[in-house]
Scaffold this motif. Structure first.
Motif, mmCIF file in Angstrom:
data_model
loop_
_atom_site.group_PDB
_atom_site.id
_atom_site.type_symbol
_atom_site.label_atom_id
_atom_site.label_comp_id
_atom_site.label_asym_id
_atom_site.label_seq_id
_atom_site.Cartn_x
_atom_site.Cartn_y
_atom_site.Cartn_z
ATOM 1 N N UNK A 1 0.839 -1.189 0.000
ATOM 2 C CA UNK A 1 0.000 0.000 0.000
ATOM 3 C C UNK A 1 0.875 1.239 0.000
ATOM 4 N N UNK A 2 0.475 2.204 -0.737
ATOM 5 C CA UNK A 2 1.175 3.481 -0.791
ATOM 6 C C UNK A 2 0.551 4.421 0.235
ATOM 7 N N UNK A 3 1.351 5.284 0.838
ATOM 8 C CA UNK A 3 0.783 6.241 1.787
ATOM 9 C C UNK A 3 -0.250 7.133 1.097
ATOM 10 N N UNK A 4 -1.278 7.469 1.830
ATOM 11 C CA UNK A 4 -2.303 8.379 1.326
ATOM 12 C C UNK A 4 -1.664 9.763 1.194
ATOM 13 N N UNK A 5 -1.793 10.403 0.035
ATOM 14 C CA UNK A 5 -1.200 11.739 -0.133
ATOM 15 C C UNK A 5 -1.682 12.744 0.914
ATOM 16 N N UNK A 6 -2.902 12.548 1.445
ATOM 17 C CA UNK A 6 -3.410 13.458 2.474
ATOM 18 C C UNK A 6 -2.590 13.377 3.759
ATOM 19 N N UNK B 1 20.006 20.111 7.120
ATOM 20 C CA UNK B 1 19.840 20.051 8.573
ATOM 21 C C UNK B 1 18.416 20.417 8.997
ATOM 22 N N UNK B 2 17.488 20.378 8.028
ATOM 23 C CA UNK B 2 16.110 20.782 8.283
ATOM 24 C C UNK B 2 15.151 19.612 8.072
ATOM 25 N N UNK B 3 14.236 19.456 9.003
ATOM 26 C CA UNK B 3 13.172 18.473 8.901
ATOM 27 C C UNK B 3 11.978 19.170 8.263
ATOM 28 N N UNK B 4 11.437 18.571 7.196
ATOM 29 C CA UNK B 4 10.385 19.222 6.411
ATOM 30 C C UNK B 4 9.173 18.300 6.311
ATOM 31 N N UNK B 5 7.976 18.854 6.567
ATOM 32 C CA UNK B 5 6.723 18.099 6.454
ATOM 33 C C UNK B 5 5.724 18.927 5.668
ATOM 34 N N UNK B 6 4.989 18.256 4.785
ATOM 35 C CA UNK B 6 3.946 18.929 4.018
ATOM 36 C C UNK B 6 2.778 17.980 3.846
ATOM 37 N N UNK B 7 1.576 18.451 4.179
ATOM 38 C CA UNK B 7 0.364 17.668 4.036
ATOM 39 C C UNK B 7 -0.803 18.592 3.719
ATOM 40 N N UNK C 1 1.933 9.563 11.191
ATOM 41 C CA UNK C 1 2.796 8.384 11.130
ATOM 42 C C UNK C 1 2.511 7.562 9.879
ATOM 43 N N UNK C 2 1.529 7.966 9.100
ATOM 44 C CA UNK C 2 1.190 7.270 7.858
ATOM 45 C C UNK C 2 1.749 8.001 6.638
ATOM 46 N N UNK C 3 2.517 9.054 6.854
ATOM 47 C CA UNK C 3 3.024 9.854 5.732
ATOM 48 C C UNK C 3 4.167 9.135 5.023
ATOM 49 N N UNK C 4 4.392 9.526 3.790
ATOM 50 C CA UNK C 4 5.526 8.955 3.061
ATOM 51 C C UNK C 4 6.818 9.535 3.634
ATOM 52 N N UNK C 5 7.837 8.713 3.674
ATOM 53 C CA UNK C 5 9.139 9.134 4.158
ATOM 54 C C UNK C 5 9.350 8.994 5.648
ATOM 55 N N UNK C 6 8.310 8.623 6.405
ATOM 56 C CA UNK C 6 8.459 8.619 7.869
ATOM 57 C C UNK C 6 9.462 7.573 8.349
#
Length: 188
Positions: free
Chosen positions: A36-41, A50-56, A102-107
């Protein structure tokens, strides 16, 4: 539980259990488990230098310097299974925090990279199957396993509760024990 939430819960659980039953039948039959692929949402988490980046699109976007992270943990809500109910938390030096699904891609990759960076054995959460409001600190070791948040139900009028289908609003804050443990040594 209110009448409407009772009906909604029963409907959601029936469809969830039906999906689990089909998956178990496939496993018993020796069929491969579909990836299963992570839900884009749920978004995407990454490390850029050196930066942690999140986008949803559902949970917002943020970026923080890894050096500003004072603690890492997780929390769950009662909102699943149709929406994300398990989150990673990055507490900053000033006792604020950002969170990512915790369901995001890259986690998984980010957790592995941060574990290496902090010299931790691993940063895996243990609340994945929790269906309640629950939290747990994972890093640093001095607070690992302790509750990260206290959860407080926000007062709502009857009409507000009816408008939200009986679902109450919950506020969260860092536990006093976590705050005390994360204070700079010279401030203690």
């Amino acid at each position: 539980m209110g009448f409407l939430t009772d009906i909604l819960s029963r409907t959601l659980f029936r469809s969830t259990f039906r999906g689990i039953d089909c998956l178990l039948e496939d496993v018993r039959a020796g069929n491969p488990i579909p990836k299963t692929e992570p839900d884009p949402k749920s978004g995407a988490l990454s490390i850029n230098g050196s930066t942690l980046v999140y986008a949803s699109p559902d949970y917002g976007s943020w970026q923080i310097l890894i050096s500003e992270i004072a603690a890492f943990g997780e929390y769950t809500t009662e909102n699943g299974p149709m929406i994300d109910d398990w989150f990673m938390v990055f507490v900053t030096n000033d006792f604020n925090w950002v969170e990512a699904s915790n369901y995001c891609s890259g986690c998984d990759g980010v957790r592995d990279q941060l574990a290496k960076h902090w010299g931790a054995e691993g940063l895996c959460g243990s609340l994945a199957l929790s269906t309640n409001f629950s939290s747990r600190a994972i890093w640093p070791v001095t607070i690992a396993g302790k509750p990260l948040f206290t959860f407080i139900e926000r007062h709502q009028s009857t009409w507000d509760k009816v408008g939200s289908f009986g679902v109450g609003l919950i506020d969260k804050d860092l536990t006093p024990e976590v705050r005390q443990s994360l204070q700079p040594i010279e401030a203690k």
